[in-house]
Scaffold this motif. Structure first.
Motif, mmCIF file in Angstrom:
data_model
loop_
_atom_site.group_PDB
_atom_site.id
_atom_site.type_symbol
_atom_site.label_atom_id
_atom_site.label_comp_id
_atom_site.label_asym_id
_atom_site.label_seq_id
_atom_site.Cartn_x
_atom_site.Cartn_y
_atom_site.Cartn_z
ATOM 1 N N VAL A 209 0.838 -1.199 0.000
ATOM 2 C CA VAL A 209 0.000 0.000 0.000
ATOM 3 C C VAL A 209 0.871 1.245 0.000
ATOM 4 O O VAL A 209 0.630 2.199 -0.751
ATOM 5 C CB VAL A 209 -0.944 -0.007 1.215
ATOM 6 C CG1 VAL A 209 -1.747 1.296 1.266
ATOM 7 C CG2 VAL A 209 -1.874 -1.199 1.171
ATOM 8 N N GLN A 219 -0.993 -2.529 -10.645
ATOM 9 C CA GLN A 219 -1.027 -3.765 -9.868
ATOM 10 C C GLN A 219 -0.070 -4.815 -10.422
ATOM 11 O O GLN A 219 0.690 -5.431 -9.668
ATOM 12 C CB GLN A 219 -2.448 -4.324 -9.832
ATOM 13 C CG GLN A 219 -2.606 -5.521 -8.893
ATOM 14 C CD GLN A 219 -4.040 -6.006 -8.832
ATOM 15 O OE1 GLN A 219 -4.636 -6.327 -9.861
ATOM 16 N NE2 GLN A 219 -4.603 -6.060 -7.643
ATOM 17 N N TRP A 308 -7.441 -8.465 -0.643
ATOM 18 C CA TRP A 308 -8.003 -7.146 -0.907
ATOM 19 C C TRP A 308 -9.413 -6.985 -0.350
ATOM 20 O O TRP A 308 -9.699 -6.026 0.373
ATOM 21 C CB TRP A 308 -8.002 -6.876 -2.405
ATOM 22 C CG TRP A 308 -8.398 -5.482 -2.773
ATOM 23 C CD1 TRP A 308 -9.602 -5.065 -3.251
ATOM 24 C CD2 TRP A 308 -7.584 -4.303 -2.686
ATOM 25 N NE1 TRP A 308 -9.598 -3.722 -3.479
ATOM 26 C CE2 TRP A 308 -8.370 -3.221 -3.141
ATOM 27 C CE3 TRP A 308 -6.278 -4.069 -2.273
ATOM 28 C CZ2 TRP A 308 -7.879 -1.916 -3.193
ATOM 29 C CZ3 TRP A 308 -5.788 -2.759 -2.331
ATOM 30 C CH2 TRP A 308 -6.584 -1.716 -2.780
ATOM 31 N N HIS A 322 -10.840 -0.217 -5.958
ATOM 32 C CA HIS A 322 -9.876 -1.080 -6.637
ATOM 33 C C HIS A 322 -8.448 -0.677 -6.289
ATOM 34 O O HIS A 322 -8.201 0.435 -5.799
ATOM 35 C CB HIS A 322 -10.068 -1.008 -8.159
ATOM 36 C CG HIS A 322 -11.429 -1.446 -8.607
ATOM 37 N ND1 HIS A 322 -11.826 -2.768 -8.606
ATOM 38 C CD2 HIS A 322 -12.490 -0.736 -9.057
ATOM 39 C CE1 HIS A 322 -13.068 -2.854 -9.040
ATOM 40 N NE2 HIS A 322 -13.498 -1.637 -9.319
ATOM 41 N N TYR A 323 -7.525 -1.582 -6.585
ATOM 42 C CA TYR A 323 -6.106 -1.250 -6.406
ATOM 43 C C TYR A 323 -5.765 0.018 -7.184
ATOM 44 O O TYR A 323 -4.970 0.841 -6.728
ATOM 45 C CB TYR A 323 -5.236 -2.420 -6.886
ATOM 46 C CG TYR A 323 -3.746 -2.125 -6.844
ATOM 47 C CD1 TYR A 323 -2.983 -2.491 -5.751
ATOM 48 C CD2 TYR A 323 -3.121 -1.465 -7.910
ATOM 49 C CE1 TYR A 323 -1.623 -2.194 -5.713
ATOM 50 C CE2 TYR A 323 -1.776 -1.174 -7.880
ATOM 51 C CZ TYR A 323 -1.025 -1.546 -6.780
ATOM 52 O OH TYR A 323 0.313 -1.243 -6.736
#
Length: 392
Positions: A209, A219, A308, A322-323
């Protein structure tokens, strides 16, 4: 064209006289025929001689202009031709996998068994409508306008290739009406939400993160990051590959999304410290990877389900986060602190500044105020000068 003619099926000459044939009164009277350069005969029947001659003239013109298409060439099924087309495309593995998935899920159930020449523009429009509303017969849920646009683009690409191969004369996708795509403004997460997500992540992924928030890497780039791409002394990160997952294969290294995605990113000290602490506690994975799941390269589906989604719930963040949202956060930080469009473009690895502006232009601070000030600075100054020259 080797030979051509228009023949009367109802009458023929015999001993200098015009007499009825055995086909008199049966079917269309006039038969237009031609043989192509390969010696193969093609024929059609018409009720009027003028129509037969007009068709023959059109065929002759198409041959002379290089636009001739053998009527039998379009008898290949859409799926058979699309699979041939897909096999020779020069695409990244992920793009190849995406094309296969889109065709198999959305195009083949409707067009797969039909011949290329039988598919009409109205058929394509009906297909678009079913994608938009859903098709219970094929267990398809309604698709978003963006997904429909992608599916239509791929199917249109197949037909364009068929035209170049002289399989068909026109593209039935031309002129299709697509549902309008709604432009959604990017809303980056707040710093408080990033901290909450960091706290909720398992220990082995907390540094991820921090890395994403401090570099904006994608990602796949994050999952494919190995220690040899991190220069702790110069505090830089080299992005020149990503971890790719294709259906039926184990994850493997591949090139980044675009050529512009190959880049060097300056590392903030907070990221350097987080990565150093992560390595000290968890060590390296196979191939020197910084992040692994069960000591193996991270699979996106497993990461989403096991890491996640639980973290989002624990951090009380929206389930549709979302990422990529962390990447937006990084971009918003750069913009907030006065970085130029070109700098943001380079850090994110966008192919063009236009892409950066299309995504983040609304985040540049005080743009509305600067617009007002620019106009006021000119027009108000002109008003003052006018007033100063007026007679009392």
């Amino acid at each position: 064209m080797a030979s051509k003619s228009v023949e009367d099926n109802w009458y023929t000459k015999k001993d200098g006289k015009v007499v009825p044939t055995a086909s008199h009164g049966k079917g269309s009277r006039w038969r237009a025929r031609y043989r192509d350069v390969a010696g193969k005969e093609h024929a059609r029947r018409f009720g009027r001689k003028a129509d037969a001659q007009r068709w023959l003239d059109e065929v002759t013109t198409s041959v002379m202009t290089g636009q001739y298409v053998d009527p039998q060439a379009g008898q290949t099924t859409f799926e058979a031709y699309a699979e041939q087309w897909r096999a020779v495309q020069v695409h990244r593995p992920t793009t190849q996998n995406h094309y296969e998935l889109v065709l198999r899920r959305y195009a083949y159930p409707t067009f797969g068994a039909r011949t290329l020449s039988s598919i009409l523009p109205s058929d394509v429009q009906g297909w678009i409508k079913r994608l938009e509303t859903g098709d219970p017969r094929n267990r398809q849920r309604p698709l978003s306008p963006a997904t429909i646009a992608v599916a239509h683009s791929i199917v249109s690409g197949v037909f364009r290739a068929a035209i170049r191969d002289r399989r068909i004369t026109g593209n039935p996708c031309d002129g299709s009406k697509l549902p309008k795509t709604q432009t959604v403004r990017v809303v980056p997460p707040t710093t408080e939400q990033i901290h909450a997500l960091h706290q909720a992540m398992p220990a082995a992924f907390k540094a991820m993160v921090t890395l994403a928030a401090g570099t904006g890497i994608r990602q796949g780039e994050c999952f494919g990051l190995s220690v040899d791409r991190v220069d702790f002394l110069r505090r830089t990160l080299t992005v020149d590959r990503q971890l790719i997952k294709v259906t039926g294969q184990a994850p493997f290294f591949g090139p980044p999304k675009t050529a512009a995605s190959v880049r060097s990113i300056p590392l903030p000290q907070v990221v350097v410290d987080a990565l150093a602490a992560h390595l000290a506690e968890h060590g390296m994975g196979p191939h020197g990877l910084l992040f692994t799941l069960d000591d193996l390269p991270v699979r996106r589906a497993s990461f989403f389900q096991r890491v996640w989604r639980p973290a989002l719930k624990a951090a009380d963040l929206p389930s549709d986060t979302h990422y990529h949202s962390i990447r937006h956060y990084y971009a918003s930080l750069l913009i907030r602190h006065g970085e130029s469009v070109k700098t943001v473009q380079a850090r994110l690895g966008h192919a063009s500044a236009t892409e950066t502006l299309d995504t983040y232009s609304h985040l540049w601070p005080d743009s509305d105020d600067r617009t007002r000030e620019a106009v006021d600075a000119v027009l108000l100054a002109d008003d003052l000068r006018t007033m100063a020259t007026r007679e009392p």
